[in-house]
Design a protein around this motif. Sequence first.
Motif, PDB file in Angstrom:
ATOM      1  N   ASP A 129       0.830  -1.211   0.000  1.00  0.00           N
ATOM      2  CA  ASP A 129       0.000   0.000   0.000  1.00  0.00           C
ATOM      3  C   ASP A 129       0.860   1.254   0.000  1.00  0.00           C
ATOM      4  O   ASP A 129       0.571   2.225  -0.708  1.00  0.00           O
ATOM      5  N   TYR A 130       1.928   1.251   0.786  1.00  0.00           N
ATOM      6  CA  TYR A 130       2.848   2.384   0.827  1.00  0.00           C
ATOM      7  C   TYR A 130       3.462   2.609  -0.549  1.00  0.00           C
ATOM      8  O   TYR A 130       3.521   3.735  -1.050  1.00  0.00           O
ATOM      9  N   LEU A 131       3.917   1.530  -1.171  1.00  0.00           N
ATOM     10  CA  LEU A 131       4.565   1.644  -2.473  1.00  0.00           C
ATOM     11  C   LEU A 131       3.570   2.103  -3.535  1.00  0.00           C
ATOM     12  O   LEU A 131       3.919   2.890  -4.420  1.00  0.00           O
ATOM     13  N   LYS A 132       2.315   1.649  -3.443  1.00  0.00           N
ATOM     14  CA  LYS A 132       1.297   2.061  -4.406  1.00  0.00           C
ATOM     15  C   LYS A 132       1.021   3.558  -4.298  1.00  0.00           C
ATOM     16  O   LYS A 132       0.867   4.239  -5.306  1.00  0.00           O
ATOM     17  N   ASN A 133       0.985   4.069  -3.084  1.00  0.00           N
ATOM     18  CA  ASN A 133       0.742   5.502  -2.897  1.00  0.00           C
ATOM     19  C   ASN A 133       1.957   6.345  -3.245  1.00  0.00           C
ATOM     20  O   ASN A 133       1.820   7.481  -3.690  1.00  0.00           O
ATOM     21  N   LYS A 134       3.150   5.811  -3.042  1.00  0.00           N
ATOM     22  CA  LYS A 134       4.388   6.557  -3.257  1.00  0.00           C
ATOM     23  C   LYS A 134       4.785   6.593  -4.730  1.00  0.00           C
ATOM     24  O   LYS A 134       5.095   7.650  -5.262  1.00  0.00           O
ATOM     25  N   ASP A 135       4.800   5.416  -5.372  1.00  0.00           N
ATOM     26  CA  ASP A 135       5.254   5.325  -6.760  1.00  0.00           C
ATOM     27  C   ASP A 135       4.557   4.135  -7.421  1.00  0.00           C
ATOM     28  O   ASP A 135       4.949   2.984  -7.225  1.00  0.00           O
ATOM     29  N   ILE A 136       3.538   4.439  -8.228  1.00  0.00           N
ATOM     30  CA  ILE A 136       2.696   3.393  -8.805  1.00  0.00           C
ATOM     31  C   ILE A 136       3.473   2.516  -9.785  1.00  0.00           C
ATOM     32  O   ILE A 136       3.201   1.319  -9.902  1.00  0.00           O
ATOM     33  N   GLU A 137       4.471   3.054 -10.462  1.00  0.00           N
ATOM     34  CA  GLU A 137       5.237   2.260 -11.429  1.00  0.00           C
ATOM     35  C   GLU A 137       6.086   1.202 -10.723  1.00  0.00           C
ATOM     36  O   GLU A 137       6.189   0.074 -11.189  1.00  0.00           O
ATOM     37  N   ARG A 138       6.721   1.573  -9.613  1.00  0.00           N
ATOM     38  CA  ARG A 138       7.498   0.593  -8.839  1.00  0.00           C
ATOM     39  C   ARG A 138       6.580  -0.490  -8.289  1.00  0.00           C
ATOM     40  O   ARG A 138       6.935  -1.670  -8.246  1.00  0.00           O
ATOM     41  N   TYR A 139       5.371  -0.091  -7.868  1.00  0.00           N
ATOM     42  CA  TYR A 139       4.378  -1.041  -7.357  1.00  0.00           C
ATOM     43  C   TYR A 139       4.007  -2.046  -8.438  1.00  0.00           C
ATOM     44  O   TYR A 139       4.014  -3.254  -8.207  1.00  0.00           O
ATOM     45  N   ARG A 140       3.702  -1.558  -9.632  1.00  0.00           N
ATOM     46  CA  ARG A 140       3.308  -2.441 -10.731  1.00  0.00           C
ATOM     47  C   ARG A 140       4.449  -3.369 -11.124  1.00  0.00           C
ATOM     48  O   ARG A 140       4.225  -4.536 -11.467  1.00  0.00           O
ATOM     49  N   ALA A 141       5.675  -2.843 -11.075  1.00  0.00           N
ATOM     50  CA  ALA A 141       6.838  -3.659 -11.446  1.00  0.00           C
ATOM     51  C   ALA A 141       7.041  -4.815 -10.465  1.00  0.00           C
ATOM     52  O   ALA A 141       7.278  -5.956 -10.883  1.00  0.00           O
ATOM     53  N   ILE A 142       6.947  -4.541  -9.161  1.00  0.00           N
ATOM     54  CA  ILE A 142       7.181  -5.596  -8.166  1.00  0.00           C
ATOM     55  C   ILE A 142       6.030  -6.611  -8.174  1.00  0.00           C
ATOM     56  O   ILE A 142       6.257  -7.807  -7.997  1.00  0.00           O
ATOM     57  N   ILE A 143       4.808  -6.152  -8.426  1.00  0.00           N
ATOM     58  CA  ILE A 143       3.664  -7.060  -8.515  1.00  0.00           C
ATOM     59  C   ILE A 143       3.854  -8.019  -9.694  1.00  0.00           C
ATOM     60  O   ILE A 143       3.634  -9.228  -9.583  1.00  0.00           O
ATOM     61  N   ALA A 144       4.281  -7.468 -10.837  1.00  0.00           N
ATOM     62  CA  ALA A 144       4.480  -8.303 -12.020  1.00  0.00           C
ATOM     63  C   ALA A 144       5.654  -9.266 -11.827  1.00  0.00           C
ATOM     64  O   ALA A 144       5.592 -10.424 -12.245  1.00  0.00           O
TER      65      ALA A 144
END
Length: 89
Positions: A68-83
């Motif tokens: 949640d922190y990463l999604k709010n901070k930087d959505i691209e990094r969030y999407r990269a780690i999820i993928a």
Amino acid sequence: MYLTSEKKAEIFAEYGKSAQDTGSAEGQIALFTYRINHLSGHLKNNHKDFNTERSLVKLVGKRKRLLDYLKNKDIERYRAIIAKLGLRK
């Protein structure tokens, strides 16, 4: 022990910025995912181990807060780690 310092360094090197960068959100999420997978396998064989079950629930909560922190901070990094980890569909 299932998680040696070499394995930790390998996880942080692959998902974080470097093997010494243990504070990055991506590295911590990857480490929590590794530990969650290990505990899930343990609970499949030992379904009455309630202390491990509690630890698993706490780890899942920690990982969720970091995501949640990463999604709010930087959505691209969030999407990269999820993928990269394959956490969502």
